[in-house]
Design a protein around this motif. Structure first.
Motif, PDB file in Angstrom:
ATOM      1  N   TRP A  95       2.908   5.102 -10.759  1.00 40.83           N
ATOM      2  CA  TRP A  95       1.747   5.348  -9.908  1.00 40.83           C
ATOM      3  C   TRP A  95       0.883   4.101  -9.765  1.00 40.83           C
ATOM      4  O   TRP A  95       0.348   3.807  -8.685  1.00 40.83           O
ATOM      5  N   LEU A  96       0.753   3.329 -10.858  1.00 42.92           N
ATOM      6  CA  LEU A  96      -0.021   2.096 -10.772  1.00 42.92           C
ATOM      7  C   LEU A  96       0.667   1.089  -9.859  1.00 42.92           C
ATOM      8  O   LEU A  96       0.012   0.384  -9.084  1.00 42.92           O
ATOM      9  N   CYS A  97       1.985   1.028  -9.927  1.00 42.24           N
ATOM     10  CA  CYS A  97       2.702   0.097  -9.065  1.00 42.24           C
ATOM     11  C   CYS A  97       2.612   0.523  -7.607  1.00 42.24           C
ATOM     12  O   CYS A  97       2.635  -0.319  -6.706  1.00 42.24           O
ATOM     13  N   GLY A  98       2.510   1.820  -7.364  1.00 42.69           N
ATOM     14  CA  GLY A  98       2.334   2.276  -5.996  1.00 42.69           C
ATOM     15  C   GLY A  98       1.101   1.667  -5.358  1.00 42.69           C
ATOM     16  O   GLY A  98       1.128   1.232  -4.194  1.00 42.69           O
ATOM     17  N   GLY A  99      -0.002   1.627  -6.107  1.00 42.99           N
ATOM     18  CA  GLY A  99      -1.212   1.003  -5.593  1.00 42.99           C
ATOM     19  C   GLY A  99      -1.084  -0.503  -5.470  1.00 42.99           C
ATOM     20  O   GLY A  99      -1.619  -1.113  -4.543  1.00 42.99           O
ATOM     21  N   ARG A 116       1.322  -1.574  -2.501  1.00 47.25           N
ATOM     22  CA  ARG A 116       0.723  -1.228  -1.212  1.00 47.25           C
ATOM     23  C   ARG A 116      -0.285  -2.278  -0.764  1.00 47.25           C
ATOM     24  O   ARG A 116      -0.462  -2.512   0.432  1.00 47.25           O
ATOM     25  N   LEU A 117      -0.943  -2.945  -1.712  1.00 48.43           N
ATOM     26  CA  LEU A 117      -2.010  -3.884  -1.382  1.00 48.43           C
ATOM     27  C   LEU A 117      -1.589  -5.342  -1.462  1.00 48.43           C
ATOM     28  O   LEU A 117      -2.147  -6.191  -0.761  1.00 48.43           O
ATOM     29  N   TRP A 118      -0.612  -5.644  -2.326  1.00 45.63           N
ATOM     30  CA  TRP A 118      -0.312  -7.042  -2.632  1.00 45.63           C
ATOM     31  C   TRP A 118       1.154  -7.363  -2.409  1.00 45.63           C
ATOM     32  O   TRP A 118       2.034  -6.578  -2.730  1.00 45.63           O
ATOM     33  N   ARG A 119       1.413  -8.543  -1.892  1.00 42.70           N
ATOM     34  CA  ARG A 119       2.767  -9.056  -1.774  1.00 42.70           C
ATOM     35  C   ARG A 119       3.191  -9.655  -3.115  1.00 42.70           C
ATOM     36  O   ARG A 119       2.365 -10.176  -3.856  1.00 42.70           O
ATOM     37  N   ARG A 143      -1.607 -13.492  -0.449  1.00 44.37           N
ATOM     38  CA  ARG A 143      -1.018 -12.533  -1.383  1.00 44.37           C
ATOM     39  C   ARG A 143      -1.306 -11.096  -0.951  1.00 44.37           C
ATOM     40  O   ARG A 143      -0.521 -10.189  -1.231  1.00 44.37           O
ATOM     41  N   ARG A 144      -2.441 -10.875  -0.312  1.00 48.41           N
ATOM     42  CA  ARG A 144      -2.826  -9.524   0.078  1.00 48.41           C
ATOM     43  C   ARG A 144      -2.149  -9.150   1.398  1.00 48.41           C
ATOM     44  O   ARG A 144      -2.080  -9.955   2.325  1.00 48.41           O
ATOM     45  N   ARG A 145      -1.657  -7.932   1.484  1.00 47.73           N
ATOM     46  CA  ARG A 145      -0.987  -7.475   2.703  1.00 47.73           C
ATOM     47  C   ARG A 145      -1.994  -7.439   3.853  1.00 47.73           C
ATOM     48  O   ARG A 145      -3.165  -7.096   3.660  1.00 47.73           O
ATOM     49  N   HIS A 146      -1.505  -7.717   5.043  1.00 48.00           N
ATOM     50  CA  HIS A 146      -2.412  -7.837   6.179  1.00 48.00           C
ATOM     51  C   HIS A 146      -3.065  -6.513   6.532  1.00 48.00           C
ATOM     52  O   HIS A 146      -4.164  -6.478   7.077  1.00 48.00           O
ATOM     53  N   ASN A 147      -2.403  -5.384   6.223  1.00 49.63           N
ATOM     54  CA  ASN A 147      -2.925  -4.074   6.597  1.00 49.63           C
ATOM     55  C   ASN A 147      -3.433  -3.285   5.396  1.00 49.63           C
ATOM     56  O   ASN A 147      -3.559  -2.067   5.468  1.00 49.63           O
TER      57      ASN A 147
END
Length: 753
Positions: free
Chosen positions: A326-330, A333-336, A669-673
């Motif tokens: 669950w932690l990896c899901g977050g 989703r946010l970081w490359r 590093r952060r996803r664009h969306n």
């Protein structure tokens, strides 16, 4: 008790649902000896008096009575009342709202003035009575002691006094979760009060080394990271991993037992039951929240977070492995980042006997698309086994339809692009049950291997009744048939087109037209229907038909003038966007539309500017006009970047001015969306698509031969993909990019992991 409650004119006050004359009964319910009445009272307070965090005049009137109830040790379940008061009084106004009558804040005539004033008065009223919380840190009820520290840290006007009290209480508190709440409250004080931060951070660092309880050391480390990121130790992964192992192997102190079961007749009761179910069987369920706090503090230290998650996924404790997923899901989703090993380890959980762990792994893998490839072998292995270890052929078709765990594994395998999903999809299509719609939308990622699904998709489409549910049932099948170029299904597609009912007729026609376009010249029999649709009153239908006619016949002269009419001034922006996309798909053969596209470059609507610019380049090769528009939109709206990057990749060397923004995107590093607290099922996929397109654009700029020179050559079937295929949410884009909301698939498949 509740002295003076009758003296309040409750009927003249209000809450979320009207007059507040029912509030006295709610307050008395909180003091009732009956657990059901207490729960109903608390549910009513949250549901009406403090609805969605709002503060009404009735909320303000309740504060003295709530404080009185908290102070009375004869009242049961006071922990919930403390939490309610913390929520009511813990609203922090922005600095600009502090002076409600000043020029920076809302004035008395402003619609926001009363709510803002209520929040301020609530904070002041609860703070004035916050002394009552001081006496709760040693209350006999552990639920009260659990709620008191955060209330004190958030509401008491003397933080130095509270800090001393919390640290002293920590030396004698017997309950593990209360001790952790004390440490969290200390961290909250450090964050809220700069004058106490240095002292508090030093104490947290000391506690992280000196405490005997590994859970307490982990809590101190998490708060230290949160309050002072610069003091996060370099060996954070090793230290946390060791602490988790100590926690796992420590003697069971008898904690982790859920409260006695009660009927969840209220929303509060239902939430409590879900929480109890979540922690059932866990010896140390509190580690999840500590790790979540730590991950939040680590923020963009993605490599450390990945290493920590990998260590958790290798733990013998299934609870820790579940937390890691669950932690990896977050995180993902946010970081490359480099997630290959994480994904492989998550895939290994699919074979675990723990049901919740398997469900967590499946849910995580469903949303990875191409990033799920390292788990493909594990997914294929699970799908090859039926109940009791039997082969999939003996497992029953129901295993691959509906929304079962195996169904989720199949979706993850198909979205990863693994051809092993094809025979399993075929089995699902052969069976009598409904096939999950997301599985049909995943067909387009399976490439040529999925061609053999066409006869089965055709049979399914033939069985769809032309009733009011036609669109919902037919659209996924039409999409899949477009993906596999199933031209043999032309009679069935025409049947759907001709039988479209009044309900959602335009959506049915649009979807059918797009599928016919994907069939290319094989759909020549459909030309009369497509010509009729070309004159439709709906731009979506007309443009889809025009694009399809081009794919089938290659006669631009018959299509382009009709599409250009949808670019006229006064036409809704969405219609102009649809026409521009269709013209762009036709390419140089639509060069005559260039003049009609140019006004869209100065539109107030960003999406119209982007789509007209992309179309103009594709039909005319005009870079001087279009590239500045695309680059400006790139900076203005990150959700447009996938669509823009696709066009830049086609431009090649002519887009050299875009090198800097593309390189900047590739180094982020952060996803664009990325969106805090919200996600769509296709977010990761769309960001990975952006990265792929950015790399392709750079390669094309540096090596002109990497892509064809100039705009793509027009002609029937030249697009290379399903002509105008729709995404799962029904948003249309010639490049397969994002819809205007930037949330491809959200409408169809919900939120994030």
């Amino acid at each position: 008790m509740l002295t003076g409650i009758e003296e309040v004119d409750w009927a003249s006050l209000g809450h979320a649902y009207g007059p507040a004359d029912d509030v006295p009964a709610l307050l008395r319910g909180l003091a009732s000896p009956d657990p059901a009445e207490r729960e109903a009272g608390l549910d009513g307070m949250y549901g009406a008096v403090h609805h969605q965090g709002d503060v009404y005049d009735s909320t303000l009137a309740c504060i003295p009575f709530l404080l009185e109830l908290v102070a009375d040790r004869a009242v049961q379940d006071r922990g919930g009342i403390v939490e309610l008061l913390t929520s009511i009084g813990g609203i922090e106004l922005d600095d600009e709202d502090d002076d409600l009558d000043g020029p920076a804040g809302p004035g008395p005539d402003d619609a926001e003035f009363v709510p803002a004033a209520n929040f301020a008065m609530a904070a002041a009223a609860v703070a004035a009575g916050a002394g009552v919380f001081l006496g709760l840190v040693d209350d006999a009820d552990p639920e009260v002691r659990l709620a008191a520290p955060v209330a004190l840290a958030s509401l008491h006007p003397d933080p130095a006094r509270v800090l001393t009290l919390l640290r002293e209480r920590l030396t004698v508190e017997p309950d593990t979760e209360v001790r952790l709440a004390l440490v969290e409250a200390v961290g909250r004080i450090a964050l809220r009060h700069a004058s106490l931060r240095a002292e508090t951070v030093d104490w947290l660092a000391w506690l992280g080394r000196a405490a005997q309880d590994p859970g307490l050391r982990l809590a101190a480390l998490a708060q230290l990271a949160r309050c002072s990121p610069g003091r996060i130790p370099d060996d954070i992964v090793g230290r946390v991993t060791e602490l988790l192992e100590e926690i796992r192997t420590a003697p069971d102190d008898g904690g982790g037992e859920s409260a006695a079961a009660r009927m969840p007749v209220t929303l509060v009761g239902q939430v409590r039951e879900l929480l109890e179910e979540h922690v059932a069987g866990r010896r140390t369920p509190w580690t999840e929240e500590l790790l979540r706090t730590l991950h939040g503090a680590l923020d963009d230290r993605v490599d450390d977070r990945i290493a920590l998650i990998q260590a958790q996924l290798r733990s013998p404790d299934p609870g820790q492995r579940s937390d890691a997923i669950w932690l990896c899901g977050g995180l993902i989703r946010l970081w490359r980042g480099r997630y290959e090993e994480v994904v492989r380890l998550v895939g290994a959980q699919l074979a675990d006997p723990d049901t919740r762990l398997r469900e967590a792994a499946t849910s995580f893998l469903e949303r990875l698309f191409e990033l799920g490839a390292p788990a493909a072998d594990a997914l294929a292995g699970v799908l090859a086994e039926g109940p009791g270890g039997a082969s999939a052929r003996a497992g029953g078709l129901a295993e691959l339809t509906g929304r079962t765990g195996r169904d989720g594994a199949l979706l993850a395998l198909a979205r990863s692009g693994d051809a092993r999903a094809v025979p399993l999809l075929a089995r699902a299509l052969e069976g009598p049950g409904e096939v999950r719609r997301e599985l049909l939308y995943a067909v387009d990622g399976l490439g040529p291997a999925a061609t053999g699904l066409a006869p089965l998709l055709r049979r399914r489409l033939a069985a769809v009744e032309p009733d009011e549910d036609l669109y919902d049932r037919a659209a996924p099948l039409l999409y899949a048939l477009a993906a596999v170029r199933g031209g043999q299904a032309l009679p069935e597609v025409l049947r759907v087109l001709r039988a479209a009912p009044e309900h959602r007729r335009e959506r049915v026609r649009e979807a059918a037209a797009r599928t016919l376009g994907a069939f290319g010249p094989a759909a020549r029999e459909a030309v009369p229907e497509l010509r009729e649709l070309l004159g439709a009153d709906s731009a979506a239908v007309a443009t889809a038909a025009g694009r399809a006619l081009w794919e089938v016949e290659g006669d631009a002269d018959a299509v382009v003038p009709v599409l250009v009419r949808w670019l006229r001034p006064g036409t809704p922006g969405a219609d102009r966007c649809a026409a521009a996309q269709a013209l762009g798909a036709i390419g140089p053969a639509a060069a005559g539309a260039a003049r009609a596209l140019r006004p869209g470059l100065t539109s107030r609507d960003l999406w119209e500017r982007v789509r007209c610019a992309a179309a103009l380049w594709r039909v005319s090769g005009e870079t001087e006009r279009t590239l500045p528009v695309l680059l400006a939109a790139w900076e203005e709206n990150r959700h447009a970047r996938v669509e823009i990057a696709a066009c830049l990749a086609e431009m090649g060397p002519a887009a050299a001015a875009a090198q800097l923004p593309i390189l900047t995107e590739l180094t982020r590093r952060r996803r664009h969306n990325a969106r805090e607290g919200a996600s769509g099922s296709h977010d990761i996929h769309q960001d990975e698509k952006l990265m792929t397109l950015c790399r392709a654009a750079l390669a094309r700029m540096e090596r002109p031969g990497a892509w064809q020179e100039g705009p793509p050559a027009g002609g029937p079937g030249a697009s290379g993909g399903p002509a105008g295929a729709v995404d799962p949410a029904g948003a249309v884009d010639p490049t397969g990019a994002v819809d205007p909301a930037g949330a491809l698939g959200d409408g169809a498949e919900g939120g994030g992991v």
